[in-house]
Design an enzyme around this catalytic site. Structure first.
Site, PDB file in Angstrom:
ATOM      1  N   ASN A   1      50.521  21.902  44.478  1.00 32.30           N
ATOM      2  CA  ASN A   1      51.505  21.157  45.254  1.00 32.30           C
ATOM      3  C   ASN A   1      50.925  20.805  46.624  1.00 32.30           C
ATOM      4  O   ASN A   1      49.827  21.234  46.976  1.00 32.30           O
ATOM      5  CB  ASN A   1      52.771  22.010  45.420  1.00 32.30           C
ATOM      6  N   PHE A   2      51.665  20.005  47.375  1.00 31.27           N
ATOM      7  CA  PHE A   2      51.332  19.667  48.766  1.00 31.27           C
ATOM      8  C   PHE A   2      49.975  19.014  48.935  1.00 31.27           C
ATOM      9  O   PHE A   2      49.312  19.203  49.954  1.00 31.27           O
ATOM     10  CB  PHE A   2      51.459  20.917  49.654  1.00 31.27           C
ATOM     11  N   LEU A   3      49.568  18.229  47.930  1.00 31.70           N
ATOM     12  CA  LEU A   3      48.330  17.438  48.072  1.00 31.70           C
ATOM     13  C   LEU A   3      48.601  16.364  49.118  1.00 31.70           C
ATOM     14  O   LEU A   3      49.517  15.541  48.944  1.00 31.70           O
ATOM     15  CB  LEU A   3      47.933  16.797  46.747  1.00 31.70           C
TER      16      LEU A   3
ATOM     17  N   THR B   1      53.617  17.922  39.654  1.00 31.63           N
ATOM     18  CA  THR B   1      54.446  16.718  39.492  1.00 31.63           C
ATOM     19  C   THR B   1      53.858  15.618  40.362  1.00 31.63           C
ATOM     20  O   THR B   1      53.086  15.868  41.282  1.00 31.63           O
ATOM     21  CB  THR B   1      55.901  16.958  39.964  1.00 31.63           C
TER      22      THR B   1
ATOM     23  N   LEU C   1      58.734  22.634  43.726  1.00 29.92           N
ATOM     24  CA  LEU C   1      59.231  22.407  45.096  1.00 29.92           C
ATOM     25  C   LEU C   1      58.679  21.104  45.669  1.00 29.92           C
ATOM     26  O   LEU C   1      57.622  20.661  45.246  1.00 29.92           O
ATOM     27  CB  LEU C   1      58.804  23.584  45.979  1.00 29.92           C
TER      28      LEU C   1
HETATM   29  C1  80O Z   1      64.899  11.071  50.752  1.00 25.71           C
HETATM   30  O1  80O Z   1      63.609  11.283  51.247  1.00 25.71           O
HETATM   31  C2  80O Z   1      62.544  11.124  50.385  1.00 25.71           C
HETATM   32  C3  80O Z   1      61.282  11.389  50.927  1.00 25.71           C
HETATM   33  C4  80O Z   1      60.155  11.240  50.105  1.00 25.71           C
HETATM   34  C5  80O Z   1      60.274  10.834  48.765  1.00 25.71           C
HETATM   35  C6  80O Z   1      61.551  10.571  48.258  1.00 25.71           C
HETATM   36  C7  80O Z   1      61.706  10.122  46.829  1.00 25.71           C
HETATM   37  C8  80O Z   1      61.137  11.184  45.916  1.00 25.71           C
HETATM   38  N1  80O Z   1      59.924  11.137  45.577  1.00 25.71           N
HETATM   39  N2  80O Z   1      61.995  12.198  45.513  1.00 25.71           N
HETATM   40  C9  80O Z   1      61.562  13.202  44.662  1.00 25.71           C
HETATM   41  O2  80O Z   1      60.406  13.331  44.294  1.00 25.71           O
HETATM   42  C10 80O Z   1      62.612  14.134  44.179  1.00 25.71           C
HETATM   43  C11 80O Z   1      63.872  13.667  43.843  1.00 25.71           C
HETATM   44  C12 80O Z   1      64.812  14.586  43.327  1.00 25.71           C
HETATM   45  C13 80O Z   1      64.452  15.932  43.163  1.00 25.71           C
HETATM   46  N3  80O Z   1      63.203  16.378  43.519  1.00 25.71           N
HETATM   47  C14 80O Z   1      62.309  15.505  44.018  1.00 25.71           C
HETATM   48  O3  80O Z   1      61.056  15.958  44.364  1.00 25.71           O
HETATM   49  C15 80O Z   1      60.942  17.357  44.642  1.00 25.71           C
HETATM   50  C16 80O Z   1      60.070  17.961  43.548  1.00 25.71           C
HETATM   51  C17 80O Z   1      58.644  17.447  43.639  1.00 25.71           C
HETATM   52  N4  80O Z   1      58.091  17.643  44.968  1.00 25.71           N
HETATM   53  C18 80O Z   1      58.891  16.977  46.007  1.00 25.71           C
HETATM   54  C19 80O Z   1      60.311  17.498  46.020  1.00 25.71           C
HETATM   55  C20 80O Z   1      62.690  10.723  49.054  1.00 25.71           C
END
Ligand code: 80O
Length: 389
Positions: free
Chosen positions: A137-139, A173, A389
């Protein structure tokens, strides 16, 4: 050429999908530890590797700032994840963690942290096999160093350090499609503070909807409905572990949590993870469990607000309380704690409550991957019991 790097890696390749002559399981056998590359991969000459001691306030702050300014943004570049320092410390210090898997890159001259990648150990069950894996994670590569092909080197280096601990699989992910997702999840959002979400452009006012009608639509009661609904405590760890293990057994891919894992990942930690149980008033059994983690996002370029307070659905188990009511209670608690939005993926049984509890579909997808482990066919997102996460 697309995926130049990933076509060199032991991951499911597109051409293999549906090829039933290929068996499920590891793609490559473990290498004898003596044959694992002993020294770090080469970086461009002006950069050096560093191991980030996340227990050091100074280093944790450097990592926090690198991610705050350079980590994942939404598709419209309006928001950027803003993981807190206490969240990063929690996420990177689970039972059995390896400090050597918290990897940074510094500019030799300025000593500035310019890139980061992490792994944490996890036992992940795939069908009936429990596999020791790294959750990667956190790449993150500083915005000014993009397209210098640093990401492949970071991925190879974390892989090398994971191999040195005799672990040969990983889970990760991405918002982008790489070879080859084990499943693709849709994300959903439940507005808690619709006025702010519309002001900052996260949501749009529905057609034929006024702001006051929208606020009324998402209004929630002040108090939860489930009798015996309360915060999880240390003494609940054995019961929650039993409840969670029994529940996760139905999914094809899921964490193999023991009590130490549950104590770390699910005991409430202020501003990081919140978890609740339903204790049956008469039998005092723990019959249900729900949890979410706190991941704020910076709002890029809005005069009135700088931060979006977001809750992310984590693990939820209902055995007596209807899942719909349990999740409505967790929305009530999130609203009461001033969260602006509650996010969820369509994994596990989440689909059964998303629409009814007024979640709206997000505009992106989250793809799940396994490294060096082939599944014959991609999973339905409801067959996935793993939240990263
Ligand atoms: C609302 O602020 C954001 C800031 C950056 C990206 C995104 C969209 C997005 N990429 N959302 C997700 O990946 C995401 C949407 C719903 C649930 N978990 C999620 O990601 C989690 C799990 C993977 N690592 C990031 C956090 C939204």
């Amino acid at each position: 050429k697309k995926h130049k790097f990933w076509e060199t890696q032991p991951v499911g390749q597109y051409k293999d999908l549906g090829n039933s002559s290929l068996s499920e399981g590891p793609i490559e056998p473990p290498t004898p530890l003596s044959e694992v590359k002993q020294e770090p991969y080469n970086l461009p000459t002006q950069y050096e590797w560093t191991t980030c001691d996340m227990g050091s306030e100074e280093t944790c702050t450097e990592v926090y700032n690198l991610l705050k300014n350079n980590y994942v943004e939404d598709d419209e570049n309006m928001f950027r994840f803003n993981y807190s320092k206490e969240f990063l410390s929690w996420a990177l210090h689970p039972p059995g963690y390896y400090k050597s898997w918290h990897i940074g890159v510094r500019a030799k001259s300025s000593k500035k942290l310019v890139a980061f990648i992490t792994g944490v150990p996890a036992r992940i069950r795939v069908r009936n096999e429990v596999v020791k894996m790294a959750e990667v994670n956190f790449l993150c590569v500083h915005k000014k160093l993009r397209s210098k092909r640093l990401a492949p080197v970071l991925i190879k280096e974390v892989t090398r350090r994971v191999h040195l601990e005799n672990i040969w699989q990983a889970a990760y992910t991405a918002g982008v499609v790489l070879p080859t997702p084990i499943t693709t999840c849709q994300y959903w959002h439940r507005s808690l503070n619709p006025k702010k979400l519309i002001d900052v452009g996260f949501s749009r006012l529905g057609a034929r909807m006024t702001m006051s009608r929208t606020i009324k639509l998402y209004k929630l009661p002040d108090s939860t409905a489930s009798p015996g609904f309360r915060k999880m405590e240390l003494c609940d760890v054995p019961a929650v572990t039993r409840l969670l293990r029994d529940y996760l057994a139905q999914f094809v891919v899921a964490p193999d949590f023991d009590e130490d894992d549950v104590e770390h990942w699910l005991l409430p930690t202020e501003n990081v993870v919140d978890s609740y149980v339903v204790e049956s008033p008469d039998s005092h059994d723990i019959t249900d469990f729900c949890s979410f983690y706190t991941l704020p996002s910076s709002i890029l370029g809005n005069q009135n607000y700088s931060t979006l307070k977001a809750a992310y659905s984590y693990y939820n188990v209902s055995t007596k309380t209807p899942l719909l009511q349990l999740m409505n209670d967790v929305l009530i608690v999130a609203k009461r704690n001033d969260y602006d939005v509650f996010n969820a993926l369509d994994v596990m049984q989440n689909e059964s409550f998303l629409k009814e509890l007024k979640f709206g579909p997000g505009d992106g997808q989250l793809h799940y991957y396994l490294y060096n482990y082939r599944l014959r066919d991609a999973l339905k997102s409801s067959e996935l019991g793993l939240v990263l996460l």
